[in-house]
Design an enzyme around this catalytic site. Structure first.
Site, short mmCIF file in Angstrom:
data_model
loop_
_atom_site.label_atom_id
_atom_site.label_comp_id
_atom_site.label_asym_id
_atom_site.label_seq_id
_atom_site.Cartn_x
_atom_site.Cartn_y
_atom_site.Cartn_z
NE ARG A 108 11.80 -15.39 67.64
CZ ARG A 108 12.93 -15.08 68.32
NH1 ARG A 108 13.32 -13.83 68.45
NH2 ARG A 108 13.64 -16.04 68.88
CG ASP A 113 -5.73 -0.06 60.66
OD1 ASP A 113 -5.63 -0.23 59.44
OD2 ASP A 113 -6.05 -0.96 61.46
CE1 TYR A 141 -12.32 -6.95 62.51
CE2 TYR A 141 -10.14 -7.09 63.49
CZ TYR A 141 -11.28 -7.71 62.99
OH TYR A 141 -11.36 -9.07 62.99
CE LYS A 154 -8.88 -7.32 56.91
NZ LYS A 154 -9.21 -8.64 57.35
N1 LCS Z 1 -7.32 -3.18 60.92
C1 LCS Z 1 -8.45 -3.09 60.20
C2 LCS Z 1 -8.90 -1.76 59.70
C3 LCS Z 1 -9.17 -4.24 59.91
O1 LCS Z 1 -10.29 -4.12 59.19
C4 LCS Z 1 -8.72 -5.49 60.42
C5 LCS Z 1 -9.46 -6.76 60.16
C6 LCS Z 1 -7.56 -5.52 61.19
C7 LCS Z 1 -6.87 -4.35 61.40
C8 LCS Z 1 -7.01 -6.80 61.75
O2 LCS Z 1 -6.31 -7.46 60.76
P1 LCS Z 1 -6.07 -9.07 60.76
O3 LCS Z 1 -5.44 -9.39 62.08
O4 LCS Z 1 -7.39 -9.70 60.59
O5 LCS Z 1 -5.13 -9.24 59.62
N2 LCS Z 1 -10.74 -6.55 59.65
C9 LCS Z 1 -11.62 -7.45 59.38
C10 LCS Z 1 -12.92 -7.15 58.95
O6 LCS Z 1 -13.41 -6.03 58.84
N3 LCS Z 1 -13.56 -8.26 58.66
O7 LCS Z 1 -12.80 -9.37 58.99
C11 LCS Z 1 -11.50 -8.93 59.44
#
Ligand code: LCS
Length: 394
Positions: A59, A184, A112, A209
């Site tokens: 961790r 972000d 998001y 992503k």
């Molecule tokens: N930031 C952005 C711009 C995102 O599009 C997402 C997830 C996150 C943070 C969160 O990331 P995660 O915790 O899922 O790794 N976006 C998603 C979307 O547009 N479709 O499904 C997940």
């Protein structure tokens, strides 16, 4: 290897996660261990006291995790990265390291969906106020700033409306108001946009992503720009414990090796798919920063090296037409997420942004008929043909 930070993005993608290995492994091994053996009691005590460098407990630090942390920090031009279990964990970590009870946040309204809830619900439990504004409108941002504003959080292009925010202008407003700016950068990846170069204080990624790129990992990263921020965020990460694990770190580091060529393809195909949709009679409007008609086209071209692979569009037939299209595609996959090798199509109002509620979506310009597509790296002619046959059924 000489100074990796002076190399091009293409070379950094391939080499930035590599580390010296006692056995000469070219690919860093997966240190799938929770804990590390001390040579003796004094050694353990010295590690804990920080008098000696070394690994204690995963961790707190792990060589495989460090590989991916270093790679993303190098690509973003930052001081260091702190790996997280998801993009949401990375957002929580960055926000919690900056904010204190009584503070106020200015956040892009086009983010998001769950980020709205994170600030409005979870952080408001700790007496933190938030204003969601159209961050493409600098006057609106200035008007939203208060003496209590300690954080300005931006997504550009914003999810899912692809609204563009001028990063340098935004950093100036934030800093003049005594606030930090977090960005972000998930939609762009550091291959296309590096917010620290435009004045951001921290960069956040959902590595789920483009960075990983193969739709088989959920992970996140916070990139900081100096030692002080690193100590603060690493300390918080140790306390919250939402860290990335060695195996996912290995997979993301592997994905990053092909990031530059994947993004190049997403970008080229994105432009072609957007141009196809833009001239299609059944398509009412297309949101894509690569189109000259996009209101943020010039600002985006100034701060990023390409429009990327995310496109949102609305059909003339509205919601019902969008549903027919999503149910008719044969190659594009009907699924949320983005930035993977496969083309994904989804319906923000009912899926990624459902949790915002109708009023939140109305304010952010997310109409019920909006469809979002993440253009993958398949043959672009086949992607367009699939959308074309789907649109014929509408
Ligand atoms: N930031 C952005 C711009 C995102 O599009 C997402 C997830 C996150 C943070 C969160 O990331 P995660 O915790 O899922 O790794 N976006 C998603 C979307 O547009 N479709 O499904 C997940």
């Amino acid at each position: 290897m000489d100074d990796i930070r002076k190399r091009s993005k293409d070379t950094q993608c391939v080499h930035a996660s590599l580390m010296e290995d006692a056995n000469g492994a070219v690919v860093p091994p997966i240190y799938q261990t929770s804990t590390f053996k001390f040579r003796n009691a004094d050694h353990g005590a010295a590690l804990f006291a920080g008098r000696e460098k070394g690994y204690i407990y995963t961790r707190m630090g792990n060589p495989t995790v460090e590989g991916v942390e270093k790679a993303v920090a190098v690509l973003e031009g930052g001081y260091a990265g702190i790996g997280c279990g998801s993009g949401m964990a990375a957002l929580h970590l960055a926000f919690a390291s900056i904010l204190r009870a009584g503070d106020h946040v200015v956040c892009s309204e086009s983010v998001y969906g769950p980020v709205v809830g994170l600030l409005n619900v979870q952080f408001s439990n700790f007496d933190i106020d938030v204003s969601f504004v159209d961050t493409s409108d600098l006057e609106a941002v200035k008007a939203a700033m208060t003496p209590k504003t300690k954080l300005v959080h931006v997504e550009t292009p914003g999810n899912p409306t692809l609204v563009i925010t001028d990063l340098a202008a935004m950093a100036k407003i934030a800093h003049e108001g005594g606030a930090k700016m977090t960005v972000d950068n998930t939609f762009m990846s550091p291959v296309l946009q590096r917010p620290l170069e435009h004045g951001a204080d921290m960069v956040i990624h959902s590595m789920t992503k483009f960075l990983n790129g193969h739709a088989d990992v959920v992970a996140g990263m916070v990139v900081v720009k100096d030692e002080d921020a690193y100590r603060l965020v690493r300390g918080m990460s140790n306390a919250f414990g939402g860290t990335i694990d060695p195996f996912n770190s290995f997979l993301v580091a592997r994905g990053i090796k092909t990031l530059a060529i994947r993004v190049q393809r997403h970008n080229e195909s994105g432009k072609k798919v957007a141009a196809f949709l833009d001239t299609h009679p059944k398509v009412e409007s297309v949101m894509y920063p690569g189109l000259e008609s996009h209101p943020g086209h010039d600002v985006h071209a100034k701060q990023a090296d390409g429009p990327g692979g995310l496109i949102s569009f609305e059909l003339t037939g509205g919601l019902e037409a969008g549903k027919v299209l999503m149910d008719s595609v044969k190659l594009c996959v009907l699924a949320v997420s983005l930035g993977g090798v496969e083309t994904l199509i989804q319906h923000p109002a009912a899926m990624t942004h459902a949790s915002m509620g109708p009023e939140g979506r109305r304010q952010a310009g997310i109409t019920d008929g909006l469809v979002r597509i993440s253009v993958g790296i398949e043959d672009v002619g086949e992607i367009i043909a699939d959308l074309e046959q789907g649109l014929e059924k509408v």
